[in-house]
Design an enzyme around this catalytic site. Sequence first.
Site, PDB file in Angstrom:
ATOM      1  N   HIS A 158       4.114  46.897  71.649  1.00 34.97           N
ATOM      2  CA  HIS A 158       3.149  46.856  72.759  1.00 34.97           C
ATOM      3  C   HIS A 158       2.929  48.235  73.380  1.00 34.97           C
ATOM      4  O   HIS A 158       1.954  48.439  74.091  1.00 34.97           O
ATOM      5  CB  HIS A 158       3.634  45.879  73.833  1.00 34.97           C
ATOM      6  CG  HIS A 158       3.532  44.445  73.396  1.00 34.97           C
ATOM      7  ND1 HIS A 158       2.500  43.622  73.773  1.00 34.97           N
ATOM      8  CD2 HIS A 158       4.306  43.707  72.573  1.00 34.97           C
ATOM      9  CE1 HIS A 158       2.659  42.428  73.226  1.00 34.97           C
ATOM     10  NE2 HIS A 158       3.754  42.451  72.486  1.00 34.97           N
ATOM     11  N   ASP A 376      -0.388  54.940  77.767  1.00 35.70           N
ATOM     12  CA  ASP A 376      -0.278  53.481  77.841  1.00 35.70           C
ATOM     13  C   ASP A 376      -0.620  52.899  76.483  1.00 35.70           C
ATOM     14  O   ASP A 376      -1.588  53.334  75.856  1.00 35.70           O
ATOM     15  CB  ASP A 376      -1.289  52.964  78.885  1.00 35.70           C
ATOM     16  CG  ASP A 376      -0.757  51.778  79.668  1.00 35.70           C
ATOM     17  OD1 ASP A 376       0.041  51.007  79.111  1.00 35.70           O
ATOM     18  OD2 ASP A 376      -1.157  51.627  80.838  1.00 35.70           O
TER      19      ASP A 376
END
Length: 465
Positions: A158, A376
């Site tokens: 992720h 991110d």
Amino acid sequence: MGRLIVVSNRVPLPDKRGNLPAGGLAVAVHAALQERGGIWFGWSGKSVGSAEPGPVTTRDNGKISYVLTDLSKRDMDEYYSGFANRVLWPIFHCRLDLAEYARREKDGYFRVNRMFADRLLPLLEPDDTIWIHDYHLIPLAEELRRRGVKNRIGFFLHIPWPPADILFAMPIYDQILRGLSSYDLIGFQTDHDLDNYVSCLIREGEPGRAPGTPTAAESPAAATVEAYGRTFKAATFAIGIETADFAALASRSKGTATVRDMRASMGQRDLIIGVDRLDYSKGIPERISAFETFLHAYPERQGKVTLLQVAPSSRSDVPEYQQMQQAVEAQCGHVNGTLGQIDWTPIRYVNRSVGRSSLAGLYREARVGLVTPLRDGMNLVAKEYVAAQDPDDPGVLVLSRFAGAARELKGAVLCNPHDSEQTAQAIERALSMSIEERRERWRRMMDYLLAHDVKQWCRDFLHAL
Ligand code: ADQ
């Protein structure tokens, strides 16, 4: 088709009435589990102090079994707060300066992965498909293979995969790289992550991409990899949100008390919104500085625009996070103290979580979504902000080029969060954008998000696996 076995650090359990926790990932993975039947395995979130954890607990809900294991305090400190959150998280987010490597914590990380493998093994059947999530559990496939597991095992990361020079600074990077080669499919959020991963293998002297002509199904977003004596696939699967449901929620949420109060307190002012876990990867101090720069650079905006920053604390047991919380509070106080007026507070900082429906409504109220992480994996806030907009009068997304979402959301105004002047210009550009341009940019992003929602992400990954 066999059962699906999902393994993640934490398991999003339904409540007593069977309602699923909010958030797209839990909903999409539950849908896949419901279809095939299976198990969601992970840590209960509980520590049993100095005792050894007891046997796993199982809760059945229709075709899904939730199997949970406790951890000892030492396991939790070393595996979770230690190696996962103070070594892998900072290094994968390119923050070598914040990585605190200690052999003891590394040992705890591998020990808990072995314990997960021991506890999962008796539950597995030969035609099960296993899907393991995230950086806490990278060595799990290797441990399962050692125990004779031949099933297909997939892994989805992720968070970002770092460039080789950053990864190689981590003392046991080779064990992490080797561990990944036990999977049949490794999923990354973006092509940049996949490229970084393949470059690490090539620098290591592993061939990386297998020689030969790529098949039609292969592209920059997919590779057949040969490494450590195994051949497997690595590909990108950008995670999405439940776009249509979130849009509907935002449209319904206009009337909620939080949103009404917010609108009433804003008067004619424009709202800019930032929503993040309080984490150094999210660039919150840099964002506040950029907003301050913006107010100085465009003084006519003073008194006419407010930044609402919603940032609940996370990982408060890690010292860097405690320090950051104090720094953000001081910074907001400084801006409000130096620039605020009797009837205008430049920054409203809310250090807690907001319910999903209020969040959707607040996004919709905001003229600008300010999403400026330093790094991110994807960033779902960016996607939620877009999905929540009013199609007739949409706001503008200002997005860091270092968020995975920037690879997809072509209608955003991109910025470099390290450059406060450029970010300030991006905010001004967003606030002064014409309605036609706003609609055109939003439509492009919304169409994309509708076609690439989280259910599609889940289907694509499982199909490839
Ligand atoms: P996170 O780092 O947690 O996830 P993100 O993708 O932004 O980051 O997801 C956060 C989720 O929490 C969003 O759904 C958001 O709405 C919610 N949230 C955040 N702040 C909130 C608040 N104050 N109140 C209520 N809800 C809040 C990791 C990776 C990301 C990747 C995801 C999914 O770091 O890059 O996108 O996993 O793969």
